[in-house]
Design a protein around this motif. Sequence first.
Motif, PDB file in Angstrom:
ATOM      1  N   GLU A 195      -0.049  -2.869   6.409  1.00  0.00           N
ATOM      2  CA  GLU A 195       0.282  -2.358   5.483  1.00  0.00           C
ATOM      3  C   GLU A 195       0.991  -1.360   5.631  1.00  0.00           C
ATOM      4  OE1 GLU A 195       0.956  -3.023   2.013  1.00  0.00           O
ATOM      5  OE2 GLU A 195       0.062  -5.164   2.850  1.00  0.00           O
ATOM      6  N   SER A 196       1.076  -1.066   7.203  1.00  0.00           N
ATOM      7  CA  SER A 196       2.238   0.340   8.182  1.00  0.00           C
ATOM      8  C   SER A 196       3.342   0.192   7.541  1.00  0.00           C
ATOM      9  CB  SER A 196       1.598   0.575   9.817  1.00  0.00           C
ATOM     10  OG  SER A 196       2.833   1.615   9.731  1.00  0.00           O
ATOM     11  N   ALA A 197       4.062   0.765   7.261  1.00  0.00           N
ATOM     12  CA  ALA A 197       5.543   0.169   7.096  1.00  0.00           C
ATOM     13  C   ALA A 197       6.385   0.378   8.267  1.00  0.00           C
ATOM     14  CB  ALA A 197       6.500   1.607   5.797  1.00  0.00           C
ATOM     15  N   ARG A 198       5.351   0.534   9.984  1.00  0.00           N
ATOM     16  CA  ARG A 198       6.556   0.160  11.041  1.00  0.00           C
ATOM     17  C   ARG A 198       7.166   1.140  11.192  1.00  0.00           C
ATOM     18  NH1 ARG A 198       3.818  -3.983   8.972  1.00  0.00           N
ATOM     19  NH2 ARG A 198       2.349  -6.292  10.304  1.00  0.00           N
ATOM     20  N   GLN A 199       7.420   2.532  11.422  1.00  0.00           N
ATOM     21  CA  GLN A 199       9.218   3.396  11.066  1.00  0.00           C
ATOM     22  C   GLN A 199       8.649   4.261  12.054  1.00  0.00           C
ATOM     23  OE1 GLN A 199      11.369   4.419   7.533  1.00  0.00           O
ATOM     24  NE2 GLN A 199       9.540   4.932   7.046  1.00  0.00           N
ATOM     25  N   CYS A 200       7.056   4.582  12.122  1.00  0.00           N
ATOM     26  CA  CYS A 200       6.508   5.194  13.244  1.00  0.00           C
ATOM     27  C   CYS A 200       5.689   5.044  14.175  1.00  0.00           C
ATOM     28  CB  CYS A 200       6.082   6.359  13.117  1.00  0.00           C
ATOM     29  SG  CYS A 200       6.191   7.130  11.243  1.00  0.00           S
ATOM     30  N   GLY A 201       6.092   4.483  15.412  1.00  0.00           N
ATOM     31  CA  GLY A 201       5.030   4.712  17.186  1.00  0.00           C
ATOM     32  C   GLY A 201       3.173   4.775  16.449  1.00  0.00           C
ATOM     33  N   PRO A 202       2.860   5.592  16.694  1.00  0.00           N
ATOM     34  CA  PRO A 202       1.538   6.216  16.694  1.00  0.00           C
ATOM     35  C   PRO A 202       1.000   5.112  15.564  1.00  0.00           C
ATOM     36  CG  PRO A 202       2.821   8.387  17.074  1.00  0.00           C
ATOM     37  CD  PRO A 202       3.833   7.495  16.402  1.00  0.00           C
ATOM     38  N   CYS A 203       1.464   5.153  13.639  1.00  0.00           N
ATOM     39  CA  CYS A 203       1.326   4.506  12.793  1.00  0.00           C
ATOM     40  C   CYS A 203       0.928   2.728  13.078  1.00  0.00           C
ATOM     41  CB  CYS A 203       1.390   4.980  12.138  1.00  0.00           C
ATOM     42  SG  CYS A 203       1.037   3.725  10.021  1.00  0.00           S
ATOM     43  N   ALA A 204       2.621   2.540  14.197  1.00  0.00           N
ATOM     44  CA  ALA A 204       2.726   1.183  13.761  1.00  0.00           C
ATOM     45  C   ALA A 204       1.635   0.518  15.332  1.00  0.00           C
ATOM     46  CB  ALA A 204       4.584   0.558  14.427  1.00  0.00           C
TER      47      ALA A 204
ATOM     48  N   LEU B  85      10.267   2.215   1.864  1.00  0.00           N
ATOM     49  CA  LEU B  85      10.180   2.952   2.872  1.00  0.00           C
ATOM     50  C   LEU B  85       9.526   4.844   2.824  1.00  0.00           C
ATOM     51  CD1 LEU B  85      12.480   1.209   5.472  1.00  0.00           C
ATOM     52  CD2 LEU B  85       9.569   0.626   4.908  1.00  0.00           C
ATOM     53  N   PRO B  86       8.364   5.345   3.374  1.00  0.00           N
ATOM     54  CA  PRO B  86       8.562   6.581   3.038  1.00  0.00           C
ATOM     55  C   PRO B  86       9.139   7.462   3.906  1.00  0.00           C
ATOM     56  CG  PRO B  86       5.892   5.587   3.691  1.00  0.00           C
ATOM     57  CD  PRO B  86       7.454   4.734   3.884  1.00  0.00           C
ATOM     58  N   GLN B  87       9.538   8.349   3.926  1.00  0.00           N
ATOM     59  CA  GLN B  87      10.761   9.942   4.543  1.00  0.00           C
ATOM     60  C   GLN B  87      10.245  11.291   5.427  1.00  0.00           C
ATOM     61  OE1 GLN B  87      14.128   8.101   3.628  1.00  0.00           O
ATOM     62  NE2 GLN B  87      13.025   6.961   3.935  1.00  0.00           N
TER      63      GLN B  87
ATOM     64  N   ARG C  46       0.806  12.277  12.753  1.00  0.00           N
ATOM     65  CA  ARG C  46       1.880  11.844  13.856  1.00  0.00           C
ATOM     66  C   ARG C  46       2.690  11.062  13.116  1.00  0.00           C
ATOM     67  NH1 ARG C  46       0.893   9.921  18.954  1.00  0.00           N
ATOM     68  NH2 ARG C  46       2.223  10.031  18.865  1.00  0.00           N
ATOM     69  N   GLY C  47       2.267  10.709  11.699  1.00  0.00           N
ATOM     70  CA  GLY C  47       3.658   9.425  10.838  1.00  0.00           C
ATOM     71  C   GLY C  47       4.062  10.123  10.608  1.00  0.00           C
ATOM     72  N   ALA C  48       4.628  10.054   9.706  1.00  0.00           N
ATOM     73  CA  ALA C  48       6.117  10.460   8.785  1.00  0.00           C
ATOM     74  C   ALA C  48       5.331  10.759   7.268  1.00  0.00           C
ATOM     75  CB  ALA C  48       7.208  10.263   8.576  1.00  0.00           C
ATOM     76  N   CYS C  49       4.700   9.514   6.709  1.00  0.00           N
ATOM     77  CA  CYS C  49       3.570   9.796   5.681  1.00  0.00           C
ATOM     78  C   CYS C  49       2.567  10.244   6.025  1.00  0.00           C
ATOM     79  CB  CYS C  49       3.862   9.082   4.767  1.00  0.00           C
ATOM     80  SG  CYS C  49       3.146   7.014   5.386  1.00  0.00           S
ATOM     81  N   HIS C  50       1.332   9.939   5.269  1.00  0.00           N
ATOM     82  CA  HIS C  50      -0.529  10.116   5.352  1.00  0.00           C
ATOM     83  C   HIS C  50      -0.715   9.131   5.252  1.00  0.00           C
ATOM     84  CE1 HIS C  50       0.114  14.622   5.314  1.00  0.00           C
ATOM     85  NE2 HIS C  50       0.597  14.947   4.252  1.00  0.00           N
ATOM     86  N   HIS C  51       0.309   8.298   5.727  1.00  0.00           N
ATOM     87  CA  HIS C  51      -1.063   6.947   5.992  1.00  0.00           C
ATOM     88  C   HIS C  51      -2.009   6.812   7.404  1.00  0.00           C
ATOM     89  CE1 HIS C  51      -1.177   2.729   5.350  1.00  0.00           C
ATOM     90  NE2 HIS C  51      -1.065   1.951   6.010  1.00  0.00           N
ATOM     91  N   PRO C  52      -1.429   6.629   8.617  1.00  0.00           N
ATOM     92  CA  PRO C  52      -2.684   7.057   9.455  1.00  0.00           C
ATOM     93  C   PRO C  52      -3.470   7.969   9.112  1.00  0.00           C
ATOM     94  CG  PRO C  52       0.155   7.279   9.669  1.00  0.00           C
ATOM     95  CD  PRO C  52       0.106   7.336   8.809  1.00  0.00           C
ATOM     96  N   ASP C  53      -3.445   9.058   8.580  1.00  0.00           N
ATOM     97  CA  ASP C  53      -4.057   9.847   8.525  1.00  0.00           C
ATOM     98  C   ASP C  53      -5.306   9.391   7.747  1.00  0.00           C
ATOM     99  OD1 ASP C  53      -2.561  11.403   9.648  1.00  0.00           O
ATOM    100  OD2 ASP C  53      -1.431  13.328   8.581  1.00  0.00           O
TER     101      ASP C  53
ATOM    102  N   TYR D 247       0.787  -1.164   0.254  1.00  0.00           N
ATOM    103  CA  TYR D 247       0.126  -0.154   0.030  1.00  0.00           C
ATOM    104  C   TYR D 247       0.998   1.165  -0.149  1.00  0.00           C
ATOM    105  CZ  TYR D 247      -3.941   3.013  -0.002  1.00  0.00           C
ATOM    106  OH  TYR D 247      -4.911   4.130   0.758  1.00  0.00           O
ATOM    107  N   VAL D 248       1.561   1.146   0.816  1.00  0.00           N
ATOM    108  CA  VAL D 248       2.114   2.526   1.066  1.00  0.00           C
ATOM    109  C   VAL D 248       3.620   2.741   0.101  1.00  0.00           C
ATOM    110  CG1 VAL D 248       1.945   2.890   3.168  1.00  0.00           C
ATOM    111  CG2 VAL D 248       3.802   1.289   2.505  1.00  0.00           C
ATOM    112  N   ALA D 249       3.762   1.359  -1.159  1.00  0.00           N
ATOM    113  CA  ALA D 249       4.924   2.223  -1.809  1.00  0.00           C
ATOM    114  C   ALA D 249       4.987   2.746  -2.506  1.00  0.00           C
ATOM    115  CB  ALA D 249       5.487   0.277  -2.084  1.00  0.00           C
TER     116      ALA D 249
HETATM  117  S1  SF4 Z   1       3.294   6.564   9.239  1.00  0.00           S
HETATM  118 FE1  SF4 Z   1       5.042   5.782   9.397  1.00  0.00          FE
HETATM  119  S2  SF4 Z   1       5.034   3.511   9.528  1.00  0.00           S
HETATM  120 FE2  SF4 Z   1       2.833   4.549   8.635  1.00  0.00          FE
HETATM  121  S3  SF4 Z   1       3.349   4.269   6.823  1.00  0.00           S
HETATM  122 FE3  SF4 Z   1       4.273   5.872   7.001  1.00  0.00          FE
HETATM  123  S4  SF4 Z   1       6.024   6.160   7.236  1.00  0.00           S
HETATM  124 FE4  SF4 Z   1       5.325   4.181   7.566  1.00  0.00          FE
END
Ligand code: SF4
Lengths: 425, 86
Positions: free
Chosen positions: A322-331, A173-175, A368-375, A155-157
């Motif tokens: 599908e979270s990239a599990r880089q950010c706590g609030p998303c993972a 992985l998002p930046q 609170r994520g590095a990308c908008h996936h959680p939003d 998904y996040v690719a």
């Molecule tokens: S918010 Fe962070 S952990 Fe979630 S998908 Fe984006 S980069 Fe990955």
Amino acid sequence: MMDATQMPRLLHGTPGTPHTLDQHEAVYHSTFRTSSLLDELSRSGLTGRGGAAFPTAKKALLIREQRGHRKYVVVNAMEGEPASHKDRTLLSTNPHLVLDGAEILASIVGAQRVAITVARDNPLVVNHVKRALHERERRSKRGPELELHTPPWRYVAGEESALVHWLDDNESLPQYRPRRPHVLRIGRDPVLLDNAETCANVGLIGRYGAQWFRGLGDEATPGTQLVSLTGAVAQPTVVEVVLGTPLRQILAAAGADPSPQALLLGGYGGAWLSGEYLDTPYDNASLKPLGAAVGAGVIVVLPRQGCGVVETHRVVRWMANESARQCGPCAFGLPALAEDLAHLAHATRDASPALGRLIDRAGVIEGRGACHHPDGVVRFVRSALNVFRDDLAHHVAGNACTGATSPTHYATVPTIERAEELIWE
Amino acid sequence: MGVVRRRSGGFVLKVNPILCDGYGHCHELAPELVTMDEWGYPIIKAEVTPLSDLATLESARYAVRGCPRQALRVERVSDDAGPIRR
Ligand code: SF4
Ligand SMILES: Cc1cc2nc3c(=O)[nH]c(=O)nc-3n(C[C@H](O)[C@H](O)[C@H](O)COP(=O)(O)O)c2cc1C
Ligand code: SF4
């Protein structure tokens, strides 16, 4: 020359048997404007078809202004949305239109290289693109170098920084991008990244100009949109519609349930819209007050016998995985949302506190994520809280509807892989 | 004219959520700016703090220095517009 009001514009031909370069040039004539392309693009009012609807010319201008003698254009055909198949349909019908657009964008920003990115999990589409690239290579070559890249499907690719990171360093992985606007880079080279459908529209604007482009759609939202319809439809289809077409008409064109309970619009980071709004024109100006958007052109039709709570849970559980599990609030946050939704979907004894937790957690996770996936997930959950509020009340009271226990589901959700088996590179 | 500089404008504390490992010190070092979520990750006050609030600025700097992952940063915000570019 194609008439300004002719339909279809983009999906001209038969999906699965892509136009050859010769056929392509017979349909869309082969001469391009050579000057003031950015001007035309700007006046066309084209916005991105990858989800965010950002003005395409504005982004191109930002990259054109960047210093650096090497630049890239990236065509995003990753199509991470499970309910979307419009980009692969486009590339299986008119690959050359997408490539034309990419070349035009390259000439606007001064890029020498174009990367077309298609998920390797779509071998048929990869082959169509390969063949189209070979055809172009055999022609006398001017312009940028075109290359095909095939990251793994996630998904996040398809998120822009993840995709550029994959091209740069083989990891989807998002930046973290603290300042906006952010200039994406491969190494030190600036990157212009656009969705495949956006590029196809640029291919038209580069030929026929802005005024032609505005021949369909209205002032604020000109042009057409490729819509992927799934769920309660005769069969999953992609239809090209003029932006502003009433939703009811789009459903009819796809042989969908004419009086659905709700529609999932945009994508899995989008929003539910109640079935009472079928007369709404399909464009962002009209959908925004209802909390929805065209997004990536996804429409999932939920019939009355379906259960919105169950569908929401299924989607969110998959999105959490599908979270990239880089950010706590998303993972950690997204699985927590999914767990709360499980209580609600199954109308467990814990459903009532779960509803309270779900609302609180949505507020805590947002932004609170590095990308908008959680939003996106938060937006989707909130729309469910609103659209399915009566059903939620029943589930909380322990009276789930019959749809909740039915084995028939409507939103396409891939099987959930174990976290350690997810492929990111 | 303009020799005396006033501390106008404000700041926000920002975290890089990819670097942040949670369970950290920032909440202890700058409790007025950072609370923790249920998973141990920092929730940072979004409102701009005036630079004239020296005590809070000091805590923010402690948090920046105390973060083992160097995930925190103080971002200046000018009075009128968005963040100042540096
Ligand atoms: S918010 Fe962070 S952990 Fe979630 S998908 Fe984006 S980069 Fe990955
Ligand atoms: C989690 C996430 C996933 C995304 N996946 C895709 C995708 O699969 N394809 C796509 O074109 N855009 C995707 N996007 C949007 C891209 O980041 C980007 O905005 C878009 O490709 C830009 O092209 P456009 O301006 O032409 O729309 C995604 C965004 C997010 C936040
Ligand atoms: S101190 Fe740093 S790593 Fe620890 S929680 Fe705070 S920001 Fe995260």
